[in-house]
Every structure is written in C-alpha cells, then in structure tokens.
Design an enzyme around this catalytic site. Structure first.
Site, PDB file in Angstrom:
ATOM      1  N   GLU A   1       0.826  -1.208   0.000  1.00  0.00           N
ATOM      2  CA  GLU A   1       0.000   0.000   0.000  1.00  0.00           C
ATOM      3  C   GLU A   1       0.863   1.261   0.000  1.00  0.00           C
ATOM      4  OE1 GLU A   1      -2.923  -0.302  -0.741  1.00  0.00           O
ATOM      5  OE2 GLU A   1      -3.475  -2.338  -0.146  1.00  0.00           O
TER       6      GLU A   1
ATOM      7  N   CYS B   1      -7.834  -1.404   7.747  1.00  0.00           N
ATOM      8  CA  CYS B   1      -6.434  -1.446   7.318  1.00  0.00           C
ATOM      9  C   CYS B   1      -5.968  -0.060   6.898  1.00  0.00           C
ATOM     10  CB  CYS B   1      -6.250  -2.465   6.192  1.00  0.00           C
ATOM     11  SG  CYS B   1      -6.517  -4.159   6.760  1.00  0.00           S
TER      12      CYS B   1
ATOM     13  N   HIS C   1      -1.235  -5.714   2.232  1.00  0.00           N
ATOM     14  CA  HIS C   1      -2.474  -6.489   2.193  1.00  0.00           C
ATOM     15  C   HIS C   1      -2.152  -7.869   1.620  1.00  0.00           C
ATOM     16  CE1 HIS C   1      -5.703  -3.255   2.706  1.00  0.00           C
ATOM     17  NE2 HIS C   1      -6.123  -4.278   3.407  1.00  0.00           N
TER      18      HIS C   1
HETATM   19  N1  PCA Z   1      -8.530  -6.544   6.416  1.00  0.00           N
HETATM   20  C1  PCA Z   1      -9.482  -5.460   6.562  1.00  0.00           C
HETATM   21  C2  PCA Z   1      -9.486  -5.136   8.036  1.00  0.00           C
HETATM   22  C3  PCA Z   1      -8.782  -6.239   8.717  1.00  0.00           C
HETATM   23  C4  PCA Z   1      -8.142  -7.013   7.636  1.00  0.00           C
HETATM   24  O1  PCA Z   1      -7.386  -7.969   7.792  1.00  0.00           O
HETATM   25  C5  PCA Z   1      -9.163  -4.279   5.665  1.00  0.00           C
HETATM   26  O2  PCA Z   1      -8.681  -4.491   4.536  1.00  0.00           O
HETATM   27  O3  PCA Z   1      -9.399  -3.144   6.045  1.00  0.00           O
END
Ligand code: PCA
Length: 221
Positions: free
Chosen positions: A82, A145, A169
């Site tokens: 990200e 996140c 992610h």
């Molecule tokens: N993914 C979610 C919140 C917790 C996670 O593991 C997200 O992409 O915001």
C-alpha cells in the site's frame, strides 16, 4: 542499523472468517531476527474504537524503527504494497464490535492522505525478483487497514525519531478457498463462475514476502 526494532502488526479474523492470514504471518514473525534486528509481533482487533490509542501505545512501548502492518484483502491474488492511506472511514461491513462509520474522517483535522514511508517500489521489485506476486497498490480501502496505516503514519510524523511505516495487504490462504468451495458445493448457493474470491497464496510465501519487505526497508532506514 543492527539495533533497529521492527514492529509487525496483524489484524485478527473479521467478517465471519475463522482465520486471518495477517494474524498468522504476524505470529510466525514474532521473535524472529532479520539482519540482526528483532521483530516484535502484535495482533490488532478489528475495531475502530481504540485503534488510535493502541497505535500510540505500540509506538511508545515497542519503540520501533520500522512498522509493517498486515491485513487480508479478500479475493486478491498478489501481495498489495500500500502506497497511500486516506483520511476516510467508510465501512462496507461493521467491525468486530458492530461499529460502521460512513463518510467520516480518521482524524477530523488530519491531512486528506498520507503516503507510506517504506520504499514501496523497492519492495515490489524485491518481491517480484524472488518470484512472489506483488504490486504497489494505490488504495488500502476505507476500512480498518486504511485507518491503521493512516494512524501509524500520523502518529509517527509527530515523533522526534524517524519511524518508517508501511502496510501489506495479503491474499487468502489456500485452505480458506478450499473451505469456501466446499461450502459453495454444499449449500448450492452460487454458480462457481459467479464466485470471484478464489485467489490465494501459501502462508510460507506470505511470510517470505513480509520478511523481504522488512529487509528492504532496513536498507533504507
Ligand atoms: N482486512 C481489513 C481489516 C482487517 C483485515 O485484515 C481491511 O482491509 O481493512
């Protein structure tokens, strides 16, 4: 560099799932040494309430030089590195405590967006060279996140010492997809070609990806 401390956070399961690869990868890395630097792992509840204070106390207690936070991105086939966190909370589903903010800021007076301070392009290059599917991503969503990356970047910017912050992610684990397919067959609820969330990556590869991201970040710290 040899005394750097690395904080890895991993979100707990959410959205009715029984596991979150982010939490498992965090647990695998907790206590490891990478280039002589200690990795400290911490789980984070999927709850917006208290996220800011958890971030503040982790920065205070662990005193990391690098923070790599991890979360699941359902349906993704690659590691998403990200680049940016938005000052937006707009939850498609409630968090684990039932909170569902819509159209709200993470920080009322905060900047519209904050950029990750880990070297996202260099991490992407290293992962690809290691044979790990990965891509710089320009949206971390508007759920927990994104709020986590925004929170760490914002809190770190107010510290006198420098702390690099980033967010990866992760895809599902293959066993999660196998379970999902078994459930689909059992429940006959959807034709397979309608199911878009079938991508996955082994836990070992996910762990290797995060280790590499840490190694590359150490080179630029
Ligand atoms: N993914 C979610 C919140 C917790 C996670 O593991 C997200 O992409 O915001």
């Amino acid at each position: 560099m040899s005394t750097s401390r690395i904080l890895v956070t991993g979100f707990e399961p959410y959205g009715g799932r029984s596991l979150n690869p982010a939490h498992e990868v965090m647990q695998q890395l907790d206590g490891r040494k990478i280039a002589d630097c200690e990795v400290v792992g911490h789980g984070l509840p999927v709850a917006i309430q208290g996220l800011g204070s958890r971030i503040a106390s982790l920065l205070e207690e662990v005193r990391p030089d690098i923070v790599i936070s991890l979360g699941l991105w359902p349906g993704e086939s690659v590691i998403r590195i990200e680049r940016v966190a938005l000052n937006v909370l707009d939850f498609a589903i409630a968090d684990n405590t039932g909170e569902r903010p819509l159209d709200q800021p993470v920080r009322p007076e905060g900047a519209t967006a904050l950029m990750a301070t880990v070297p996202v392009r260099a991490i992407e290059t290293a992962l690809l060279a290691a044979g790990i599917p990965a891509q710089v991503s320009n949206t971390a969503g508007t759920y927990l996140c994104n709020a986590c990356l925004y929170g760490f970047l914002e809190a770190a910017s107010r510290l006198e010492r420098s702390v690099q912050c980033g967010f990866l992610h992760l895809p599902y684990r293959p066993q999660q997809i196998a379970k999902l397919l078994a459930h689909r067959r059992e429940s006959a609820s959807m034709e397979l070609h309608q199911q878009k969330e079938l991508a996955s990556m082994s836990l070992d590869m996910q762990v290797e990806a995060v280790e590499l991201a840490i190694t590359i970040s150490l080179h630029t710290s």
